[in-house]
Write a protein that holds these residues in place. Structure first.
Motif, short mmCIF file in Angstrom:
data_model
loop_
_atom_site.label_atom_id
_atom_site.label_comp_id
_atom_site.label_asym_id
_atom_site.label_seq_id
_atom_site.Cartn_x
_atom_site.Cartn_y
_atom_site.Cartn_z
N ARG A 160 -5.23 7.52 2.35
CA ARG A 160 -4.51 7.71 3.62
C ARG A 160 -3.21 6.91 3.61
N GLY A 161 -3.27 5.70 3.04
CA GLY A 161 -2.09 4.87 2.86
C GLY A 161 -1.65 4.14 4.12
N GLY A 162 -0.60 3.34 3.96
CA GLY A 162 0.02 2.66 5.08
C GLY A 162 -0.78 1.49 5.63
N LEU A 163 -0.30 0.94 6.74
CA LEU A 163 -0.92 -0.22 7.37
C LEU A 163 -2.38 0.01 7.77
N PRO A 164 -2.80 1.25 8.09
CA PRO A 164 -4.22 1.45 8.42
C PRO A 164 -5.19 1.08 7.31
N PHE A 165 -4.68 0.82 6.11
CA PHE A 165 -5.56 0.38 5.02
C PHE A 165 -6.36 -0.86 5.43
N LEU A 166 -5.75 -1.71 6.27
CA LEU A 166 -6.45 -2.92 6.73
C LEU A 166 -7.57 -2.61 7.71
N GLY A 167 -7.65 -1.37 8.16
CA GLY A 167 -8.72 -0.98 9.08
C GLY A 167 -9.95 -0.45 8.39
N VAL A 214 0.86 -1.19 0.00
CA VAL A 214 0.00 0.00 0.00
C VAL A 214 0.89 1.24 0.00
N PRO A 215 0.52 2.28 -0.72
CA PRO A 215 1.37 3.49 -0.74
C PRO A 215 1.54 4.08 0.66
N ALA A 216 2.74 4.56 0.93
CA ALA A 216 3.01 5.21 2.21
C ALA A 216 2.54 6.66 2.20
N TRP A 217 2.62 7.28 1.02
CA TRP A 217 2.39 8.73 0.90
C TRP A 217 3.24 9.45 1.95
N ASN A 218 4.50 9.08 2.00
CA ASN A 218 5.41 9.67 2.98
C ASN A 218 5.56 11.17 2.72
N GLU A 219 5.81 11.91 3.78
CA GLU A 219 5.95 13.37 3.65
C GLU A 219 6.73 13.92 4.83
N LYS A 220 7.24 15.12 4.66
CA LYS A 220 7.90 15.81 5.76
C LYS A 220 6.85 16.22 6.79
N LEU A 221 7.22 16.16 8.07
CA LEU A 221 6.30 16.58 9.13
C LEU A 221 6.51 18.05 9.44
N SER A 222 5.43 18.78 9.48
CA SER A 222 5.53 20.20 9.80
C SER A 222 5.73 20.38 11.30
N PRO A 223 6.37 21.48 11.71
CA PRO A 223 6.53 21.75 13.14
C PRO A 223 5.18 21.80 13.86
N GLU A 224 4.17 22.31 13.17
CA GLU A 224 2.83 22.43 13.77
C GLU A 224 2.25 21.04 14.06
N TYR A 225 2.42 20.13 13.09
CA TYR A 225 1.90 18.77 13.29
C TYR A 225 2.62 18.07 14.43
N CYS A 242 2.87 -4.70 3.15
CA CYS A 242 4.00 -3.79 2.95
C CYS A 242 3.52 -2.38 2.66
N VAL A 243 4.42 -1.44 2.88
CA VAL A 243 4.15 -0.02 2.63
C VAL A 243 5.25 0.49 1.70
N ASP A 244 4.86 1.14 0.61
CA ASP A 244 5.87 1.46 -0.41
C ASP A 244 5.79 2.90 -0.89
N THR A 245 6.83 3.28 -1.61
CA THR A 245 6.88 4.55 -2.33
C THR A 245 7.32 4.26 -3.76
N GLY A 246 6.35 4.22 -4.66
CA GLY A 246 6.65 4.05 -6.08
C GLY A 246 7.07 2.66 -6.49
N TYR A 247 6.67 1.65 -5.74
CA TYR A 247 7.12 0.29 -6.06
C TYR A 247 6.58 -0.20 -7.40
N PHE A 248 5.26 -0.22 -7.56
CA PHE A 248 4.69 -0.74 -8.80
C PHE A 248 5.06 0.12 -10.00
N GLU A 249 5.18 1.42 -9.80
CA GLU A 249 5.57 2.32 -10.88
C GLU A 249 6.95 1.97 -11.44
N THR A 250 7.81 1.40 -10.59
CA THR A 250 9.17 1.06 -11.01
C THR A 250 9.18 0.10 -12.20
N TYR A 251 8.17 -0.77 -12.26
CA TYR A 251 8.13 -1.77 -13.33
C TYR A 251 7.73 -1.18 -14.68
#
Length: 575
Positions: free
Chosen positions: A278-285, A218-229, A333-342
């Protein structure tokens, strides 16, 4: 490796094997209650998993703000995570910060591998030996060796003849690897491969991936965390930690209790799209019955396969990448661009499910009579999970029984904490506990707090030893197996059951009934005077156990919040 004097004739309260997060926290808690302790660590530094796993793209699949120790509010406030999912260098920096902040290094012997631990029945103590000639005695022996720390290196024919380097993701060179301009082969498509393949593809002139089993990711949609968050989480950390402890995985995220099969196809599609976004492991929820009802699971599996077919442009490659097993029965698994690589022209996928890798040659790998020319190979072949590190140490309990002999048909423990026949011997996140099915750091903290309260009780009462009864252990192993059968996770060949290691017995090793259900059971055992354990205690002493560190784990069990663990626990009651 630095030269140092051999350690002999040293008597301690406890020896800790390993200096990852488990070993470090155990040292901290032991010192806090006045126990003398020393840890032995095979690596040259702290961090465990995050010390060894330095492959490209390595990062945690639990969100950073929750993948951290919860025992110190000051530590919570002073450390800043930079990304939603922390990369390996940052997690290792955190481990080093913890070691320095709590002054742990002077109690750790690095570059030292424990080779044997033997229980002395007369003295009621353990003798621990290392590969550097050390021999120390301790009342308690504590295994903090990790669940995923013994790399699985398949014995491919001709691998010694291969002309280039062969790497394993779990033992990555500390100075990194430059694949620029090379023809690279990756064996395996589990978590480490899914994280590393997109990055290796950016460097390599050609990348060939050898896949035995397609993996859901599942996509991670990783990102930088803001100071506010970061500040908003820190301001509410105690409440977040409490909510996380009430969830089946020890992680807090949005969870929909409703059954997927009661929703309309349109409602399910909308829910899955929102969870995918939303992405990540919570997809199973997304729904509450996905790991318990095959028809429900089919709906999320179909959705995931449709996503793969929509991303991967070549239809044949897309079909190879579509898993045909239960969604979530293997580690999601949680990925960034895995399937796109192919979709990249220099990336090739080779199916080895029906025609396995035949051999390595001097210039590559041969499959089904075809040689794939390679300059370097990466084995992303995982680990001998849960018990692999125990296998490397000769552990001998009462009557000369070795742990390897006792666990020959599969690991047997009481609560994943201890094993009958091995007094004063503890296993942090051992088989039979939630471990890899929960947040590892929360599982570690709960285990360590319980163990140290137990050790303090023995000191309070003058007891010489503690070990589980065989009856309690047998009943717990039976319960772990019964609960596993309720879940669809038990239906496929995964490292949860040791299926990735030839010759290993097929036993579902982690406890699937959920973190809160498990913690409540541990609390009840302690409150009942260590029910299920035998204590060698002076006849005049029957003091009630004093709760010191486990107080924060004694929270009411809200059965309506902890599903899907509640489903398993209701169908197969906790003994």
């Amino acid at each position: 490796m630095t030269e140092r004097p051999t350690i002999t004739d040293t008597v301690l309260d406890a020896v800790v094997v390993g200096a990852g997060f488990a070993g470090m926290y155990m040292l901290h808690r032991l010192r806090g209650l006045g126990f003398t302790a020393r840890a032995f660590e095979a690596g040259s530094g702290v961090g465990g998993t995050w010390y060894w796993n330095r492959y490209p793209g390595a990062r945690c699949d639990v969100e950073s703000m929750q993948y951290s120790f919860s025992f110190s509010e000051e530590l919570d406030q002073e450390w800043d995570w930079s990304e939603k999912y922390a990369p390996q260098p940052e997690i290792l920096a955190y481990a080093n910060h913890v070691a320095d902040r709590f002054d742990l290094r002077r109690h750790i012997q690095f570059d030292t591998r424990v080779t044997a631990a033997t229980f002395d029945e007369m003295e009621k103590c353990w003798t621990v030996e290392t590969d550097r000639g050390d021999k120390v005695s301790a009342k308690f022996c504590i295994m903090a060796v990790g669940c995923l720390s013994a790399p699985n290196r398949p014995r491919f024919e001709g691998i010694e003849e291969f002309g280039g380097p062969v790497y394993h993701t779990g033992e990555w060179p500390h100075d990194g690897v430059d694949f620029t301009g090379l023809r690279v082969g990756v064996i395996g498509t589990g978590s480490s491969a899914i994280q590393s393949i997109p990055i290796i593809a950016q460097q390599a002139a050609a990348l060939t991936v050898f896949q035995r089993t397609a993996t859901y990711t599942v996509p991670a949609w990783n990102e930088k965390l803001s100071p506010e968050y970061r500040q908003s989480i820190k301001a509410a950390y105690p409440a977040l930690r409490a909510k996380a402890r009430a969830r089946p995985t020890g992680i807090f995220f949005p969870f929909n209790m409703k059954p997927a099969l009661e929703a309309s196809p349109e409602e399910r599609e909308k829910a899955y799209e929102e969870a995918w976004a939303r992405g990540g492991l919570p997809f199973l929820g997304a729904y509450g019955d996905l790991l318990f009802e095959k028809a429900a699971n089919n709906t999320i599996a179909d959705f995931a396969r449709a996503k793969i077919r929509g991303i991967v442009k070549d239809p044949a490659t897309a079909e190879l990448l579509c898993p045909d097993n239960v969604f979530g029965c293997k580690r999601l698994c949680v990925d960034t661009g895995y399937f796109e690589t192919y979709n990249l022209p220099h990336v090739k996928l080779v199916d080895v499910s029906k025609t396995p890798i035949e051999r390595f040659t001097k210039g590559g790998i041969e499959v089904n009579g075809v040689e794939y020319p390679l300059d370097a190979v990466v084995c992303a072949t995982g680990f001998a999970a849960m018990t692999g590190s125990f296998d490397k140490i000769r552990i001998t309990g009462r009557g000369g029984l070795t742990l390897a002999e006792k666990w020959r048909a599969g690991p047997r423990t009481y609560l994943g904490l201890a094993s009958s026949g091995f007094p004063n011997f503890f296993t942090i996140t051992g088989p039979g506990s939630p471990s890899v099915l929960a947040s590892m750091i929360q599982s570690i903290e709960q285990h360590v707090d319980w163990m140290v309260d137990c050790m303090a009780h023995l000191r309070d009462t003058g007891a010489r030893s503690i070990e589980p009864t065989l009856a309690a252990e047998d009943a717990w192993v039976e319960h772990v197996n019964e609960v596993a059968q309720v879940s669809l996770r038990s239906t496929c060949s995964s490292w949860y059951v040791g299926a990735n290691i030839p010759g290993r017995p097929r036993v579902f090793m982690p406890y699937i009934g959920g973190f809160p259900v498990y913690v409540q059971k541990c609390n009840e055992v302690m409150s009942a005077g260590f029910d299920g354990f035998v204590l060698d205690t002076p006849a005049a002493s029957n003091a009630e156990p004093k709760v010191r560190l486990t107080e924060r784990w004694r929270v009411p069990l809200d059965i309506d919040v902890i599903s899907p663990a509640a489903v398993a626990a209701k169908r197969v009651p906790v003994i």
